[in-house]
Design an enzyme around this catalytic site. Structure first.
Site, short mmCIF file in Angstrom:
data_model
loop_
_atom_site.label_atom_id
_atom_site.label_comp_id
_atom_site.label_asym_id
_atom_site.label_seq_id
_atom_site.Cartn_x
_atom_site.Cartn_y
_atom_site.Cartn_z
N CYS A 117 30.77 38.31 44.51
CA CYS A 117 31.32 38.23 43.15
C CYS A 117 32.66 37.53 43.16
O CYS A 117 33.04 36.90 42.17
CB CYS A 117 31.43 39.61 42.53
SG CYS A 117 32.52 40.75 43.42
N HIS A 162 34.95 44.88 41.71
CA HIS A 162 34.05 43.83 41.25
C HIS A 162 34.85 42.82 40.43
O HIS A 162 35.72 43.20 39.64
CB HIS A 162 32.92 44.42 40.40
CG HIS A 162 31.93 43.41 39.91
ND1 HIS A 162 31.16 42.65 40.76
CD2 HIS A 162 31.62 43.01 38.64
CE1 HIS A 162 30.39 41.85 40.04
NE2 HIS A 162 30.66 42.04 38.75
#
Length: 473
Positions: free
Chosen positions: A50, A421
């Site tokens: 990510c 994230h």
């Protein structure tokens, strides 16, 4: 019973054969998913990638960077280089960014960026797709690798490059070149820096004799700003972080050549002179502002026990960013226009006291005047938040900012220092696009500007808007 089981087996085999045929003819159903109109492709998460996906989405929202890659990779489009295109980081990065900005003909909903990891590994970068990495560190890896690739280009002038051989004082009568046909194109892209390249100035002044040392220049590809301690009741803004970055600091016990010289003039010849050590005042300024500006907000802090902590406070930022007050200006006689511009710039500078963010005092702000606006201040950002409009009409001609930037993408990190994230808010493709998108790996949806400005930013990507005429320096 045996006959029934045999019939079910025949039916199962036929169904399997039919499914295999559909797969061969039309491919996997997930791979054929079409992208919705107005959105951009997502990126496949290859494990813990990510950090890479969010950065690529941010870079793809900067048209100037894509144009620079197109000009830079033009040197690889010859017949000799086509077979080795996959080895160049610039070519691989350009293909990905063009696809993410909808400049490549692709209708796929999700793209695979594993080719970027492969070419980075070929450049001796060991980046694992299964370990959590940092998006800002990857940004430095990309820019430094592009600079290395640029440095590897030949720097010897080609004999057929007549334009570079001709000097201004040499006329056509003094030099002529007769050839059959047109001259072969010669690439000189090794000279051009990427749009994120900027320069910092470091100014040192002696507090005792006020002697100024020569200004030092250092390059940067992103501004890494620490978040100062907040004052209760006052929101933290991007201007506070920028001002804290360039605020002056005292450096003690520094040898001053001018103080030593003055001391030597007052002592008889033949006596030894010790170097005079004094306190210097050091200040940073921006000597060269880049076309694309990447701002990194440092959210790492340390507890008293030495454990890393993440700072979650919100730093206010606007859709448009003015950088005039942070630009270094060469000392010297100034015209009335420059003095007025400097006066207006000084009115917008937020003050800091003891490392804490604060507002300018009344003494710093002339009576009867109002600040142009402050970057990140919600009280004066009504016209800044107008979707798809440039705020140049809001400024009188003499006060229009010279270094005006427009927000293109925001990278946000959710989680703590040990796990989390990365997601990206980015502007949809288009020169005047006011549509914003929220992207988390494969997921893409529309977002509002209000949602973007409320995000807890980690990386900010701005691109310069040319308001007034640019100086020729």
């Amino acid at each position: 019973r045996h006959r029934a089981m045999r019939n079910w087996g025949v039916l199962g085999g036929a169904a399997a054969a039919l499914a295999a045929g559909i797969y061969v003819l039309w491919g996997p159903i997930t791979g054929r998913k079409r992208r919705r109109r107005g959105l951009v492709p997502g990126l496949l998460n290859l494990g813990n990638t990510c950090f890479m996906n969010s950065l690529l989405q941010g870079l793809s929202s900067c048209p100037s960077f894509i144009r620079w890659l197109e000009e830079f990779t033009a040197q690889y489009r010859t017949e000799q280089e086509k077979s080795r295109e996959h080895q160049y980081l610039s070519v691989t990065l350009l293909q990905l960014l063009r696809a993410l900005s909808c400049q490549e003909v692709t209708e796929d909903d999700v793209l695979d960026a594993s080719c970027l990891l492969e070419v980075l590994r070929m450049n001796r970068w060991q980046i694992s797709s299964f370990e959590e990495q940092d998006a800002h560190e990857l940004f430095h890896v990309l820019t430094s690798s592009l600079e290395d690739e640029r440095e590897r280009q030949p720097r010897v002038t080609h004999l057929f490059d007549v334009h570079s051989l001709e000097q201004p004082e040499i006329t056509q009568k003094q030099i002529s070149c007769r050839t059959r046909g047109s001259l072969p194109p010669v690439s000189n892209h090794w000279k051009s820096q990427h749009p994120f390249h900027g320069r910092l100035t470091s100014n040192m002044v002696c507090k005792h004799c006020e002697h100024q040392s020569p200004v030092r220049f250092d390059t940067f590809d992103s501004l890494s700003l620490s978040i100062p301690a907040a004052v209760w009741g006052r929101p933290m803004t991007l201007d506070h972080c920028l001002h804290h970055f360039i605020s002056s600091e005292s450096v003690k016990d520094v040898v001053c050549d001018n103080c030593t010289k003055i001391q030597a003039e007052g002592i008889l010849n033949g006596q030894s002179i010790e170097n005079q050590r004094t306190t210097f005042v050091k200040q940073l300024k921006l000597g060269k502002l880049p076309q694309c500006l990447c701002i990194h907000l440092q959210r790492l802090s340390w507890s008293n026990q030495g454990t890393p902590l993440k700072r979650h406070e919100h730093v206010q930022f606007n859709e448009f960013l003015v950088m005039d007050i942070y630009k270094y200006r060469v000392p010297g006689p100034k015209s009335s226009q420059e003095q007025l511009s400097r006066k207006n710039s000084e009115e917008t500078t937020p003050g800091t006291k003891d490392g804490r963010a604060g507002k300018p005092s009344d003494a710093e702000q002339p009576a009867g005047t109002k600040p142009l606006f402050m970057n990140g201040a919600s009280s004066s950002s009504s016209f800044l938040m107008s979707p798809g409009t440039f705020p140049l009409a809001a400024f009188p001609e003499c006060r229009a900012p010279l270094y005006l930037y427009r927000l293109m993408a925001v990278v946000v990190h959710h989680g703590d220092m040990h796990s989390g994230h990365f997601v990206t808010f980015r502007r949809a493709p288009g020169a005047r696009s006011s549509q914003w998108l929220w992207i988390s790996d494969e997921s893409v949806r529309r977002a509002s500007l209000h949602e973007v400005l409320a995000a807890s930013a980690y990386l900010l990507f701005y691109e310069r808007v040319h308001g007034r005429a640019q100086p020729q320096s």
